[in-house]
Design a protein around this motif. Sequence first.
Motif, PDB file in Angstrom:
ATOM      1  N   PRO A 118     -23.410  -1.217  98.919  1.00 12.11           N
ATOM      2  CA  PRO A 118     -23.948  -0.524 100.104  1.00 12.11           C
ATOM      3  C   PRO A 118     -24.271  -1.433 101.386  1.00 12.11           C
ATOM      4  CG  PRO A 118     -25.625  -0.950  98.344  1.00 12.11           C
ATOM      5  CD  PRO A 118     -24.401  -1.216  97.621  1.00 12.11           C
ATOM      6  N   GLY A 131     -28.757  -1.153 103.885  1.00  4.96           N
ATOM      7  CA  GLY A 131     -27.687  -0.303 103.316  1.00  4.96           C
ATOM      8  C   GLY A 131     -26.972   0.587 104.099  1.00  4.96           C
ATOM      9  N   LYS A 132     -25.715   0.770 103.954  1.00  4.58           N
ATOM     10  CA  LYS A 132     -25.111   1.845 104.700  1.00  4.58           C
ATOM     11  C   LYS A 132     -25.259   3.041 103.895  1.00  4.58           C
ATOM     12  CE  LYS A 132     -21.766  -1.277 107.170  1.00  4.58           C
ATOM     13  NZ  LYS A 132     -20.523  -1.454 107.526  1.00  4.58           N
ATOM     14  N   THR A 133     -25.197   4.293 104.787  1.00  4.93           N
ATOM     15  CA  THR A 133     -25.642   5.660 104.020  1.00  4.93           C
ATOM     16  C   THR A 133     -24.353   6.200 103.161  1.00  4.93           C
ATOM     17  OG1 THR A 133     -25.107   6.680 106.287  1.00  4.93           O
ATOM     18  CG2 THR A 133     -27.392   5.961 105.776  1.00  4.93           C
ATOM     19  N   ALA A 136     -25.311   7.208  99.843  1.00  4.11           N
ATOM     20  CA  ALA A 136     -26.075   8.198  99.604  1.00  4.11           C
ATOM     21  C   ALA A 136     -25.350   9.564  99.825  1.00  4.11           C
ATOM     22  CB  ALA A 136     -27.114   8.398 100.797  1.00  4.11           C
ATOM     23  N   ARG A 194     -30.408   8.544 104.840  1.00  2.00           N
ATOM     24  CA  ARG A 194     -31.035   7.258 105.265  1.00  2.00           C
ATOM     25  C   ARG A 194     -32.409   7.165 104.115  1.00  2.00           C
ATOM     26  NH1 ARG A 194     -30.363   2.507 105.452  1.00  2.00           N
ATOM     27  NH2 ARG A 194     -28.752   3.099 106.991  1.00  2.00           N
ATOM     28  N   THR A 197     -30.740   6.269 100.743  1.00  2.00           N
ATOM     29  CA  THR A 197     -30.100   4.748 100.943  1.00  2.00           C
ATOM     30  C   THR A 197     -31.201   3.724 100.864  1.00  2.00           C
ATOM     31  OG1 THR A 197     -28.374   5.679 102.460  1.00  2.00           O
ATOM     32  CG2 THR A 197     -28.595   3.045 102.250  1.00  2.00           C
ATOM     33  N   ASP A 198     -32.282   4.032 101.510  1.00  6.35           N
ATOM     34  CA  ASP A 198     -33.666   3.106 101.405  1.00  6.35           C
ATOM     35  C   ASP A 198     -34.299   3.106 100.207  1.00  6.35           C
ATOM     36  OD1 ASP A 198     -33.386   2.445 104.040  1.00  6.35           O
ATOM     37  OD2 ASP A 198     -34.820   3.786 104.691  1.00  6.35           O
TER      38      ASP A 198
END
Length: 263
Positions: A118, A131-133, A136, A194, A197-198
Amino acid sequence: MFYWFLKVFALGPLLKTVFRPWVEGLENVPREGPAILVSNHLSFSDSVWLPLVVPRRITFPAKIEYFIGTGIKGRLTALFFRGIGQVPIDRAGGRASQIALDAGLRILQRGDLFGIYPEGTRSPDGRLYKGKTGVARLALASGAPVLPVAMIGTDKMQPPGKALPKLMRPGVRIGKPLDFSRYEGMEDDRFVLRSVTDEIMYELMELSGQEYVDIYAQRSKEDSQAKRRAVESGDRPASGSGSGDATTTDRPEEPGSAVRKAS
């Protein structure tokens, strides 16, 4: 077929004997059915050690340049990357993310394992970056469980720019599956993406013990390169430039915080 030949009969036993990689949490990998293995990215060799310790095949996206080289070296490189289960992704035209996600979705729909980083690129300094979404979006579109994976010590074993790894033991730590079925059908909601991803990055931080940096790794690399060029040319970096952002070490937001902020 060649993947299994390389892993079981050729490269796998040799690497296991010489480097003795260790693995924790292997029981978290499902014996069948799709799953997304989401890993931190410290070294070029990460895509070797993870498939080596997991009994099932894991497919990673890789830039197409690895597959189209000419001459003996080019053919051997292509053979190696196909042998460790990677698929070529053409990153031209700015559609790299969507192409990689489409490939991942097809692999998951077959019931196979798909691996993804990610952060989008290797960490420039051993820390864990934002991280890039896309990961997700893939998780929500496929409905597949997400397995956080921490590569341990591979940056010390094979630092960037080093062709050959040092003789030391790499580690792989696999966390418990993350279930995001509560967000089904919300893969186009940027706040949900987001938040998911978080949550994934938080688990990676906990598994790896890495310090978290709240900017993208590529941005950090570009800022470092800009500073280096400025020093070499005798210029003074502009005050307040993006390079200072690399010191931001906030933890990933707690799960669901981005969604709460939007409400």
